[in-house]
Design an enzyme around this catalytic site. Sequence first.
Site, PDB file in Angstrom:
ATOM      1  N   ARG A   1     -12.258  -1.244   3.052  1.00 46.95           N
ATOM      2  CA  ARG A   1     -12.116  -0.154   2.072  1.00 46.95           C
ATOM      3  C   ARG A   1     -13.183  -0.266   0.987  1.00 46.95           C
ATOM      4  O   ARG A   1     -13.638   0.745   0.457  1.00 46.95           O
ATOM      5  CB  ARG A   1     -10.706  -0.159   1.456  1.00 46.95           C
TER       6      ARG A   1
ATOM      7  N   GLN B   1       7.433  -4.665   0.155  1.00 48.75           N
ATOM      8  CA  GLN B   1       6.886  -3.341   0.412  1.00 48.75           C
ATOM      9  C   GLN B   1       6.855  -3.037   1.904  1.00 48.75           C
ATOM     10  O   GLN B   1       6.525  -1.922   2.292  1.00 48.75           O
ATOM     11  CB  GLN B   1       5.445  -3.263  -0.124  1.00 48.75           C
TER      12      GLN B   1
ATOM     13  N   GLU C   1      -2.852   4.855  -6.622  1.00 53.59           N
ATOM     14  CA  GLU C   1      -3.966   3.944  -6.828  1.00 53.59           C
ATOM     15  C   GLU C   1      -5.159   4.532  -7.583  1.00 53.59           C
ATOM     16  O   GLU C   1      -5.784   3.823  -8.389  1.00 53.59           O
ATOM     17  CB  GLU C   1      -4.448   3.414  -5.469  1.00 53.59           C
TER      18      GLU C   1
ATOM     19  N   ARG D   1      -3.218  -2.957  -5.812  1.00 47.19           N
ATOM     20  CA  ARG D   1      -3.453  -1.548  -6.133  1.00 47.19           C
ATOM     21  C   ARG D   1      -4.956  -1.210  -6.142  1.00 47.19           C
ATOM     22  O   ARG D   1      -5.714  -1.702  -6.958  1.00 47.19           O
ATOM     23  CB  ARG D   1      -2.854  -1.268  -7.507  1.00 47.19           C
TER      24      ARG D   1
ATOM     25  N   GLU E   1       3.297  -6.768  -0.090  1.00 51.51           N
ATOM     26  CA  GLU E   1       3.049  -6.138   1.208  1.00 51.51           C
ATOM     27  C   GLU E   1       3.087  -7.174   2.330  1.00 51.51           C
ATOM     28  O   GLU E   1       3.715  -6.970   3.354  1.00 51.51           O
ATOM     29  CB  GLU E   1       1.703  -5.411   1.202  1.00 51.51           C
TER      30      GLU E   1
ATOM     31  N   ALA F   1      -1.259   2.104   0.099  1.00 54.19           N
ATOM     32  CA  ALA F   1      -2.358   3.045   0.336  1.00 54.19           C
ATOM     33  C   ALA F   1      -2.136   4.397  -0.336  1.00 54.19           C
ATOM     34  O   ALA F   1      -2.780   5.379   0.032  1.00 54.19           O
ATOM     35  CB  ALA F   1      -2.612   3.233   1.831  1.00 54.19           C
TER      36      ALA F   1
END
Length: 806
Positions: free
Chosen positions: A310, A197, A725, A342, A232, A514
């Site tokens: 987050r 990713q 997401e 996710r 990622e 994101a």
Amino acid sequence: MTVGRSIPHDSARAHVTGRARFLDDQPRIDRELQVTFVGAPCARGRLVGIDAGPALAEPGVFAVLTAADITGHNRFGPVIPDEPFLVDDEIHYLGQPVAVIAAETTEAAERGRRKVVVEVVEETPILGLDAALAAGQFLGPERAIRRGDLAVGWAESRSRIAGTLDCKGQEQFYFESQAALAVPGENDEIWVHSSTQNPTEVQRVVAEVLGLGQHQVVCECKRMGGAFGGKETQAAIPALMAALVAQRSGRPARVVYSKDDDMRVTGKRHAYRATYRAGFDDDGRITALELDFRSDGGAFLDLSLAVLERTLLHADNAYYFPHVAVTGRVCRTDTPPNTAFRGFGGPQALLAIENVVEEIAIHLGKDPAEVRRLNLYDPDETSPRALTHYGQVVKGNLLPEILERLSSECGYTARRESAIAFNRQSRTALRGVALVPVKFGISFTNRTLNQANALVNVYVDGSVQVSTGATEMGQGVNTKIAQLVADALGVEVETVTVMTTSTEKNNNTSPTAASASTDLNGSAAIRACAEIRGRLADLAAARFADPGSGLAAASDTVRFDAGAVWDSRASERRMTFAELTELAHRERVDLGARGFYATPGIDFDRDTGRGSPFFYFTTGWAFAEVRIDRLTGELRVERLQALLDIGRPINPGIDRGQTIGGIVQGIGWVTTEDLCYGERGELLSASPTTYKIPNITDLPEIFEVAFLDNDLNRHNIAASKAVGEPPLMLGLAVWVAIKDALAGLAPGKQSSLAAPATPEEILRAVTELERTTAQVTGQLTAQVTAQVTAQVTASHRTPATSDRPT
């Protein structure tokens, strides 16, 4: 216009016919070596030595490479370089790469792997949150966001609840395992094809570990067979394995993990423990809240701090809290470093706060949907109750409207009353219902990552090639970008091709993550198109002009649509787009452009916990209805209906698929996907036979998804909203509905339901509640019996001698 139409995914036909090539499908290159690795035999210890002799004696084994063969840095990481590529001293998880095997065939590589002798001194590993907390093992500092005065909030509360909630991690379970192909070039260059990713991250890490400049490394990604965050950062190690072999051998090298190896040595969604205390009034309005999170980061930092951040930013979900303190810290354990998945810390936050709200409703004996409605953010953006705990105004808030519409469409009131009545009379089953909201912030919380660039090339025949930093993992980002570019240039979408993602064409790109990739890369592509279209409009205006009739050249009256170009003042003056591009080439007009986009208006101060970290919010509600067997814990999801505000969908069909897939993945996280580890730190559920992702029988019997069409998000590309997401968290409605069903066993009594709520966990909670109910019933029975006995005894008591009549 193609934006707003459900055109097929650009690889749909190739996928269903088997022609879509993934890394392992790429034809073998002459002299290509096959690569695998030797993992550490313990979860914690010290590496003493490696004997590669027996492996090198195996026919077909070309090389065994260790940390001593690395010419650059042996440490890497997306935030801090704390993770070794190959173990050079300390071992921190079972299967941690110790040596790389290169062989002529995969069979020879596997034989060689089994023959390498790894000598270690074992130590006692730290496994799980309990052990990490007891040992005081952490990664990074504590994070906190606070607002108001908790002392005031507690004073205003009429009731309080407190407790702890545990939720396990989740395996990304992408179909294509981690894979990479490295091809050496001239001047020490390396071309890496990676299932990633984040091509820029792979490029950077390969350059650093191999001692090269980034200009000597190109990373390319055609497509991935799924990723969900798991590629990622975790794509770096397999890319390094292939690149190291290619550099040392001068030959192409390919590595493709087996599914079992992939599951055993890659990071997953973080397991969390949430400790909470909440104060509220008699209606259920929250006056004070304390939430503390402890996450299992694994052995190295990876993205765990960003994930935790987050979590803290989403601890409110859709609710306003006047006095709140949200804190968190990442724990270090001897397991593979956990990573992006996710939702990126958002699901754990929403699970925690929805558990709190549900318990408040149970405590008060009120309808949970009403308690949720009372605590929602105010749609009036000038209201103090429209401000998040970190200071950002929730704009375009349609949560109350979505709740009203969905509760009416699903018949919530009647279904809740029916479930309550069912639970009163049933002795073998329980039913539960839940209405749960989602408010998910869209943007990278790392401000730097909110940027993108795009290259658009228009050819003489009017066809178009687009290159961006977005990577395609099945989510349809390339299809959406093609639609945006087609409309921006006024051409048919069939004439637009989105090219393979490569760091050679798009530099310093952000990961595809994101939920922001279409926003970022699509906006950059549109800016490039605007430059090209402006040049073409000037050329067309000059060609359409007719001084004799007074029609002056005016580029602002030139129209582009469906492959045609004309002057709106005289529609007969027109040509095809291809004719115009051919003319432009003859007239030496530039038909290429590079666009750049940086998300405006976002900023967040981690030290103060204040700012606007998100460009906007994607919101929605889900209604779930479940039935559980009291005797076995078996779960059946009878109904799930979801309604989301995603603005104006660029491709409704793709967005619908993403929504359904996300919800199902969320249901799996909270019901069936149970990561089980052994005493040595080995993952016991390391294959499809032991790890249960949802299958067709786990899907809701009635499953409906709808979008609330609106154009309130006009500041974003095509008035759309991200959908990658947010839907996953709507799956939480199923877990909350299970908790609601359990409340039917003992009204007013909290159930300590963990996640995932597997049949075993549900049965444990049922047994606990039944035992509590039996104890309470027994105590009440004993009290009543004692009172009756006392009364009867008193009424038949023989009078004392002094009381007898004379």
